[in-house]
Motif scaffolding. Structure first.
Motif, PDB file in Angstrom:
ATOM      1  N   VAL B 239     -88.360  14.631  76.384  1.00  0.00           N
ATOM      2  CA  VAL B 239     -88.676  13.380  76.708  1.00  0.00           C
ATOM      3  C   VAL B 239     -87.643  12.600  77.462  1.00  0.00           C
ATOM      4  N   THR B 240     -86.328  12.719  77.110  1.00  0.00           N
ATOM      5  CA  THR B 240     -85.544  11.906  77.682  1.00  0.00           C
ATOM      6  C   THR B 240     -84.435  12.679  78.690  1.00  0.00           C
ATOM      7  N   PRO B 241     -85.010  12.486  79.999  1.00  0.00           N
ATOM      8  CA  PRO B 241     -84.235  13.094  80.928  1.00  0.00           C
ATOM      9  C   PRO B 241     -82.624  12.747  81.127  1.00  0.00           C
ATOM     10  N   ARG B 242     -82.557  11.437  80.656  1.00  0.00           N
ATOM     11  CA  ARG B 242     -81.203  10.839  80.807  1.00  0.00           C
ATOM     12  C   ARG B 242     -81.122  10.192  79.645  1.00  0.00           C
ATOM     13  N   ILE B 243     -80.009  10.444  79.009  1.00  0.00           N
ATOM     14  CA  ILE B 243     -79.622   9.459  77.714  1.00  0.00           C
ATOM     15  C   ILE B 243     -78.659   8.489  78.135  1.00  0.00           C
ATOM     16  N   ILE B 245     -77.453   5.081  77.020  1.00  0.00           N
ATOM     17  CA  ILE B 245     -77.581   4.154  76.043  1.00  0.00           C
ATOM     18  C   ILE B 245     -76.338   3.048  76.145  1.00  0.00           C
ATOM     19  N   PRO B 265     -94.828  -2.830  73.742  1.00  0.00           N
ATOM     20  CA  PRO B 265     -94.621  -1.445  74.390  1.00  0.00           C
ATOM     21  C   PRO B 265     -94.260  -1.453  76.055  1.00  0.00           C
ATOM     22  N   GLY B 268     -88.860  -2.608  78.573  1.00  0.00           N
ATOM     23  CA  GLY B 268     -87.751  -1.681  79.598  1.00  0.00           C
ATOM     24  C   GLY B 268     -87.795  -0.189  79.326  1.00  0.00           C
ATOM     25  N   ILE B 269     -87.363   0.505  80.168  1.00  0.00           N
ATOM     26  CA  ILE B 269     -87.543   1.844  80.037  1.00  0.00           C
ATOM     27  C   ILE B 269     -86.168   2.471  79.970  1.00  0.00           C
ATOM     28  N   VAL B 270     -85.572   2.714  81.106  1.00  0.00           N
ATOM     29  CA  VAL B 270     -84.172   3.365  80.891  1.00  0.00           C
ATOM     30  C   VAL B 270     -83.135   2.418  80.918  1.00  0.00           C
ATOM     31  N   TYR B 274     -83.728   0.656  76.985  1.00  0.00           N
ATOM     32  CA  TYR B 274     -83.927   1.701  76.219  1.00  0.00           C
ATOM     33  C   TYR B 274     -83.575   1.625  74.897  1.00  0.00           C
ATOM     34  N   GLU B 277     -85.143  -0.970  72.757  1.00  0.00           N
ATOM     35  CA  GLU B 277     -86.266  -0.396  72.101  1.00  0.00           C
ATOM     36  C   GLU B 277     -86.181   0.419  71.101  1.00  0.00           C
ATOM     37  N   MET B 278     -84.939   1.233  71.193  1.00  0.00           N
ATOM     38  CA  MET B 278     -84.716   2.230  70.376  1.00  0.00           C
ATOM     39  C   MET B 278     -84.344   1.625  68.876  1.00  0.00           C
TER      40      MET B 278
END
Lengths: 159, 324
Positions: B239-243, B245, B265, B268-270, B274, B277-278
């Motif tokens: 699911v995570t192509p690039r982490i 953080i 929901p 933002g995404i990456v 991210y 969100e997390m």
């Protein structure tokens, strides 16, 4: 009072550090299996670091991953305190197959020893069970955190 | 409290108890305010939180090669902050030394101390690496007998080590007084107690008696947990192509204790989004776990997001056996 959540937060912090290190490396793997291994490795190191050296399994896990990883400095960075001198003699996972009751306690304890990292180095059955108990709790922490992460990823539709 | 004291006194006098129970009664008698985490544990439902709070989990340095001589000056219980109550118990016990000094009682007392301190130590989990704590634990471990002698000799925890006293053992009726068999008995009781812990921890273990069966369950559980971790890391890697953080973001979020904010929901995404969100969703998920019921634990996670995939059945089987 909520020690479980505290453990989880500790674990997350450490894991994020590991993942960041992984991420910033030049040779970030693009292959899925490689990535999975890297994630698994980083999470194992992080969970062992959270437990940080007072249990056999955490030290064994650290030394084991230290052998496997191509980046020993990464492990060392995270685990400042864990200087393990224990040789890792843990072999691969042995599937239990068909153990019937007549096989008895002995074989099962051997199997358990093969499952718990560092278990083979523990002779005392009493301590083995303690280690297993502790290890189980920390495995649960790992699973919960990873599951949360995975859930977040799906929610955000991150791809 | 009076009633408690009377009750435990009665327990003390009964000869048909296991050694551990007797020890607990003894401790309770002398320390009525002492809260028995073990007793509390067995009466509660097996929640993870409650379980973690009980002793016996935070494993002391059992494998320290050095059998530390207790009452070493560096080890004497100066970290009163952690072991304040431990000291108190030692002194109290000292005054009662004259009556019924069963050897196992002493060992169990030390075990209780050790466990109590484990519990305290567990609650201050960031201090795990505290050197003094480790010292305390080392001391607890192999050198229980020395500790007994120490407390016998002096009225406060001192620095000398003397093995002058014999440890008197009171044997139960119809059982051997052989020192080996007594030690063996103690060991067996410890093991059985730990097995009880494991029963509460591993789901579906209540029905099974006998060591082999329980070991089986434990092995299965450990294997399934490890498999789950494999699956989850595979899932994460897909699911995570690039982490990516953002550390600062995370640590600022961590200051908030129990955030109940709902994240839309479509956030933002990456990148920094991210992490935001997390962490927040992470806390969101943590909260139901707090009240929990470990059985509803993973399922709530699932319900929050996504359709359960193949491997979820693995987990659901596991937790289904908890008997919701």
């Amino acid at each position: 009072m909520n020690t479980y959540n505290m453990v989880k937060q500790e674990f997350i912090k450490k894991w994020i550090t590991t993942l960041q290190t992984l991420d910033s490396s030049v040779e970030y793997p693009s292959n899925v299996t490689e990535r999975k291994n890297a994630i698994r490795l980083s999470s194992d190191i992080a969970i062992a670091a959270t437990r940080s050296g007072s249990t056999v399994w955490s030290r064994a896990l650290i030394s084991r991953t230290g052998n496997k990883t191509t980046k020993p400095h990464m492990a060392r960075r995270i685990l400042r305190k864990a200087r393990s001198r224990m040789k890792n003699r843990c072999s691969t996972l042995r599937r239990s197959g068909d153990f019937t009751a007549r096989v008895g306690v002995r074989k099962r304890t051997e199997l358990l020893k093969s499952l718990v990292p560092g278990g083979e180095l523990i002779d005392d059955k009493d301590n083995l069970i303690r280690e297993t108990l502790d290890y189980i709790v920390y495995l649960r922490v790992q699973v919960d955190v990873m599951r949360t992460l995975a859930a977040v990823d799906s929610v955000t539709g991150n791809l | 409290m009076m009633k408690g004291a009377l009750e435990t006194d009665r327990l003390l006098n009964s000869m048909d108890m296991s050694v551990l129970e007797r020890q607990r009664a003894y401790l309770k008698y002398h320390n009525p305010s002492f809260d028995f985490p073990l007793a509390g544990f067995f009466s509660d439902s097996p929640m993870i939180n409650g379980f973690l709070g009980t002793p016996g989990l935070d494993i002391p340095v059992i494998y320290s090669e050095t059998t530390v001589e207790v009452c070493d000056p560096s080890l004497s219980i100066s970290p009163e902050d952690i072991t304040g109550s431990g000291n108190f118990k030692k002194r109290k016990f000292d005054t009662e030394t004259k009556d019924r000094n069963a050897k196992k009682m002493m060992m169990m007392r030390n075990k209780e101390e050790e466990e109590e301190e484990e519990e305290e130590e567990k609650s201050k989990i960031t201090e795990q690496n505290n050197g003094s704590t480790k010292n305390i634990k080392k001391m607890k471990n192999k050198a229980k007998k020395e500790e007994n002698n120490c407390s016998n000799d002096s009225s406060k925890v001192t620095k000398e080590l003397e093995k002058t006293d014999y440890i008197h053992v009171r044997a139960r009726r119809g059982q051997a007084t052989d020192s080996h068999s007594i030690a063996e008995r103690v060991r067996r009781e410890k093991i059985s107690e730990r097995m009880k812990f494991l029963q509460n921890l591993v789901p579906g273990c209540d029905k099974i008696t006998g060591k082999a069966g329980m070991l089986d369950e434990i092995i299965n559980y450990v294997q399934s947990l490890q498999r789950q971790i494999e699956f989850l890391s595979m899932k994460l890697s897909v699911v995570t192509p690039r982490i990516d953080i953002d550390m600062d973001d995370i640590f600022t979020k961590e200051v908030v204790s129990t955030p109940m904010t709902l994240i839309p929901p479509s956030h933002g995404i990456v990148g920094s989004g991210y992490s935001h969100e997390m962490v927040n969703s992470g806390y969101l998920h943590f909260n139901p776990m707090q009240q929990g019921d470990t059985s509803s634990d993973p399922l709530s996670c699932f319900n929050n997001g996504q359709a359960p995939s193949m491997w979820d059945s693995d987990v659901q089987n596991l937790y289904g056996s908890l008997g919701v």
